[in-house]
Write an enzyme that holds these catalytic residues in place. Structure first.
Site, mmCIF file in Angstrom:
data_model
loop_
_atom_site.group_PDB
_atom_site.id
_atom_site.type_symbol
_atom_site.label_atom_id
_atom_site.label_comp_id
_atom_site.label_asym_id
_atom_site.label_seq_id
_atom_site.Cartn_x
_atom_site.Cartn_y
_atom_site.Cartn_z
ATOM 1 N N HIS A 188 -2.652 -5.419 5.457
ATOM 2 C CA HIS A 188 -3.404 -5.824 4.521
ATOM 3 C C HIS A 188 -4.934 -5.777 4.785
ATOM 4 C CE1 HIS A 188 0.087 -8.904 3.187
ATOM 5 N NE2 HIS A 188 0.131 -7.934 2.966
ATOM 6 N N GLU A 227 5.793 -15.282 4.423
ATOM 7 C CA GLU A 227 6.902 -14.646 3.550
ATOM 8 C C GLU A 227 8.100 -14.393 4.296
ATOM 9 O OE1 GLU A 227 5.738 -9.904 3.662
ATOM 10 O OE2 GLU A 227 4.612 -11.228 2.425
ATOM 11 N N ASN A 231 -0.586 -11.917 -0.262
ATOM 12 C CA ASN A 231 -0.614 -10.410 -0.388
ATOM 13 C C ASN A 231 -1.525 -10.087 -1.411
ATOM 14 O OD1 ASN A 231 2.136 -11.989 0.099
ATOM 15 N ND2 ASN A 231 2.699 -10.133 0.919
HETATM 16 P P1 FDA Z 1 -4.647 1.945 -1.493
HETATM 17 O O1 FDA Z 1 -4.570 2.018 0.098
HETATM 18 O O2 FDA Z 1 -3.552 1.468 -2.138
HETATM 19 O O3 FDA Z 1 -5.010 3.364 -1.901
HETATM 20 C C1 FDA Z 1 -5.978 3.965 -1.616
HETATM 21 C C2 FDA Z 1 -5.837 5.643 -1.716
HETATM 22 O O4 FDA Z 1 -7.020 6.395 -1.494
HETATM 23 C C3 FDA Z 1 -4.728 5.940 -0.842
HETATM 24 O O5 FDA Z 1 -3.799 6.731 -1.743
HETATM 25 C C4 FDA Z 1 -5.253 6.973 0.140
HETATM 26 O O6 FDA Z 1 -4.615 8.190 0.515
HETATM 27 C C5 FDA Z 1 -6.264 7.492 -0.726
HETATM 28 N N1 FDA Z 1 -7.745 7.953 0.189
HETATM 29 C C6 FDA Z 1 -8.117 7.343 1.352
HETATM 30 N N2 FDA Z 1 -9.266 8.175 1.626
HETATM 31 C C7 FDA Z 1 -9.234 9.053 0.724
HETATM 32 C C8 FDA Z 1 -10.576 10.148 0.742
HETATM 33 N N3 FDA Z 1 -11.253 10.227 1.605
HETATM 34 N N4 FDA Z 1 -10.346 11.068 -0.277
HETATM 35 C C9 FDA Z 1 -9.042 10.983 -1.225
HETATM 36 N N5 FDA Z 1 -8.205 10.085 -1.188
HETATM 37 C C10 FDA Z 1 -8.410 8.980 -0.232
HETATM 38 N N6 FDA Z 1 0.416 -5.904 -0.641
HETATM 39 C C11 FDA Z 1 0.858 -6.913 -1.667
HETATM 40 O O7 FDA Z 1 0.257 -7.331 -2.335
HETATM 41 N N7 FDA Z 1 2.281 -7.217 -1.522
HETATM 42 C C12 FDA Z 1 3.054 -6.474 -0.796
HETATM 43 O O8 FDA Z 1 4.299 -6.866 -0.784
HETATM 44 C C13 FDA Z 1 2.628 -5.425 0.178
HETATM 45 N N8 FDA Z 1 3.500 -4.876 1.213
HETATM 46 C C14 FDA Z 1 2.869 -3.800 2.130
HETATM 47 C C15 FDA Z 1 3.589 -3.245 2.829
HETATM 48 C C16 FDA Z 1 3.229 -2.309 3.519
HETATM 49 C C17 FDA Z 1 4.069 -1.441 4.461
HETATM 50 C C18 FDA Z 1 1.892 -1.848 3.467
HETATM 51 C C19 FDA Z 1 1.176 -0.680 4.205
HETATM 52 C C20 FDA Z 1 1.167 -2.610 2.587
HETATM 53 C C21 FDA Z 1 1.677 -3.671 1.773
HETATM 54 N N9 FDA Z 1 0.796 -4.421 0.886
HETATM 55 C C22 FDA Z 1 1.123 -5.328 0.185
HETATM 56 C C23 FDA Z 1 -0.677 -3.986 0.727
HETATM 57 C C24 FDA Z 1 -1.103 -3.303 -0.370
HETATM 58 O O9 FDA Z 1 -0.365 -2.170 -0.378
HETATM 59 C C25 FDA Z 1 -2.817 -2.766 -0.383
HETATM 60 O O10 FDA Z 1 -3.327 -4.032 -0.256
HETATM 61 C C26 FDA Z 1 -3.045 -2.010 -1.322
HETATM 62 O O11 FDA Z 1 -2.191 -0.647 -1.515
HETATM 63 C C27 FDA Z 1 -4.662 -1.631 -1.232
HETATM 64 O O12 FDA Z 1 -5.032 -1.085 -2.438
HETATM 65 P P2 FDA Z 1 -6.303 -0.095 -2.703
HETATM 66 O O13 FDA Z 1 -6.395 0.169 -4.032
HETATM 67 O O14 FDA Z 1 -7.306 -1.023 -1.836
HETATM 68 O O15 FDA Z 1 -6.130 0.974 -1.427
#
Ligand code: FDA
Length: 501
Positions: free
Chosen positions: A441, A356, A479
């Site tokens: 990711h 990207e 992504n």
């Molecule tokens: P996700 O991480 O979204 O959610 C998990 C949640 O659980 C969080 O809110 C966390 O705080 C909470 N949590 C964790 N442990 C816990 C606990 N023990 N008790 C209570 N709560 C808890 N992807 C994409 O497709 N396109 C993109 O453009 C981008 N760009 C991008 C930029 C940046 C800076 C980042 C960091 C990431 C991306 N991503 C991305 C990746 C994408 O955001 C990521 O793959 C998903 O958010 C993952 O989704 P999940 O549901 O797996 O977990």
């Protein structure tokens, strides 16, 4: 503490958790969501919910005294990071020995901090990586449903061609074309009508004001505005913030008890709650979900969990790199933070890469073309439970990133050779042209069809489901959030068909 009860409990409010919450709520099932991060809906004294990227404050990062942005330096100067006061900020960087993992914290998880790119993976690669998820149902039903409910839209090509805000993408496209490489438009959840109004000066600026990794104040359809808003709208869903789930144990006769610490904004535990439920949906993200399951298995509260828990982890082949352009190839002082174009060499059998074209909005002309390459390698890491710290360790060595870097280098060596350009060595620290020691990711740790059944029901723990990125075995080639959302939709269809109320 008194044990509360809820029929369904969801841990985490990112993509997997938001889908679970909506579908449970719609089915009429009272549901509680535990989220360790904060709810981001109140303006600070500066009138903003999220802090500006260029002037990060306590809101930027999860309990830090200094920000830890991915681009450590610029022209070898530490101009990017700032001292801050510890607070439950929206972006976390989880550091392991040879790999840092960026994750979002707050109601909406990663949707609060990510680049919004909503990419459908190649069907062939999807079928190879996730043989247990029937591709026909995914491509006919669940990907379309996920795109619709997330509010995915595409940039108007005519506007793209004319706006100064995407000059950086057009320059990279020209260099790719000269190399014989195709580019493709990438759909996004950022509202492109809003972005256009930002450019015209009739809407408040967010993507056009450098906002992304520390939250967008406008324009982005984050989960709190889509899935989670709809979930709350069912009247059956409650979200408890600043609640960190720590332990799981079964109840005699069925169901589970979750122990959660409630923290305050200084990070102190102010209460420990026990919440019982009939069914449990784990959506704490690849790291969070895997940690909860490893702890439960290895401390003996859920001893029948699969030996596969913790394996199949990967950084989705993420490699960042920057190229230095010629002085006449300006990338523009003005850059939108939402990427809309990728170099698409996925069909190249020798070196499939999706790169990207990433913005670097500094407000100055810097002649840098920045990329996040998503490469494919068979390398996988393992997460294990560490009793001494009661946390997890990631077994991932620098060597395991080499194949990804080599793949990105093969692609960009071609681009540089054809355009007589060079890499930038001042962006990632350590005089490196490639950053392969952090990922946006994180994927895997509770892989579909191995640690779970073919839908996400956890083996050895009846009534426990995984609906997040832990299901995807380390790589998906693009992504990942659209895939995570679609897999969660499929899991919830199944969970509700098996047990409708
Ligand atoms: P996700 O991480 O979204 O959610 C998990 C949640 O659980 C969080 O809110 C966390 O705080 C909470 N949590 C964790 N442990 C816990 C606990 N023990 N008790 C209570 N709560 C808890 N992807 C994409 O497709 N396109 C993109 O453009 C981008 N760009 C991008 C930029 C940046 C800076 C980042 C960091 C990431 C991306 N991503 C991305 C990746 C994408 O955001 C990521 O793959 C998903 O958010 C993952 O989704 P999940 O549901 O797996 O977990």
């Amino acid at each position: 503490a008194a044990a509360d009860h809820t029929p369904a409990l969801v841990i985490g409010s990112g993509y997997g958790g938001a889908v679970a919450a909506l579908r449970l709520g719609e089915a009429g099932i009272p549901t509680t969501v535990l989220e360790m991060g904060a709810l981001w809906n109140r303006q600070g004294p500066d009138g903003r919910v999220f802090c500006p990227t260029t002037a990060p404050d306590h809101r930027s990062m999860w309990f830090r005294t200094r920000t830890e942005a991915p681009l450590a330096t610029f022209l070898w100067l530490d101009v990017v990071n700032k001292d801050i006061t510890p607070y439950p900020g929206v972006l976390d960087r989880v550091r392991f020995d040879a790999m840092s993992v960026y994750v979002g914290r707050g109601v909406g998880g990663g949707s609060l901090v990510n680049g919004g790119m909503a990419v459908t993976p190649d069907r062939d690669y999807f079928a190879r990586v996730l043989p247990h998820a029937d591709a026909a149902a995914m491509y006919d039903t669940y990907f379309p449903r996920a795109r619709r409910t997330l509010g995915v839209n595409a940039i108007d090509p005519a506007w793209f061609e004319s706006t100064e805000w995407y000059r950086f993408s057009r320059i990279s496209r020209a260099h790719a074309a000269r190399t014989g490489l195709a580019t493709t438009f990438v759909p996004n959840v950022y509202d492109f009508d809003h972005m256009r109004r930002e450019a015209e000066g009739t809407a408040p600026r967010s993507a056009l004001a450098g906002e992304v990794i520390y939250g967008n104040n406008h324009g982005k359809r984050t989960l709190d505005r889509t899935y989670l808003a709809a979930a709350l709208g069912t009247g059956n869903v409650t979200i408890e913030t600043l609640h960190r789930a720590r332990a799981l144990r079964p109840l005699p006769g069925g169901g589970y008890v979750v122990t959660a610490d409630r923290i305050d904004t200084t990070g102190r535990t102010v209460a420990t709650r026990e919440i019982s439920c009939r069914r449990l949906f784990l959506a704490a993200g690849s790291l969070g979900t895997t940690e909860l399951l490893l702890r439960a298995r290895d401390t003996g509260t859920l001893p029948d969990l699969s030996e596969h828990i913790g394996s199949g982890w990967g950084p989705n082949g993420n490699v960042m790199t920057g190229r230095a352009n010629h002085l006449w190839d300006t990338v523009g002082e003005r850059q939108s933070t939402m990427p809309v174009l990728g170099i698409d060499d996925r069909a190249n059998p020798d070196n499939p890469v999706f790169a990207e074209i990433a913005p670097l909005p500094t407000g100055l002309e810097h002649w840098i073309s920045l990329y996040l390459a998503i490469t494919r390698t068979p390398e996988r890491g393992t997460l294990t439970y560490d009793a001494a710290t009661d946390g997890v360790r990631l077994h991932w060595t620098p060597d395991q990133s080499r194949a990804s870097t080599a793949s990105a280098k093969r692609l960009f060596d071609r681009v540089n050779a054809r355009n007589a350009t060079v890499y930038r060595y001042d962006l990632f620290g350590g005089n490196r042209a490639f950053a392969d020691d952090f990922t946006y990711h994180p994927l895997g740790g509770c892989v579909l069809g191995l640690a779970t059944d073919a839908y996400g029901a956890v083996r050895g723990a009846p009534g426990v489901w995984v609906t997040d990125g832990a299901l995807v075995p380390g790589s998906i080639g693009v992504n990942p959030f659209l895939t995570i959302t679609a897999l969660a939709e499929r899991a919830m269809d199944r969970a509700l068909a098996e047990q409708p109320s």
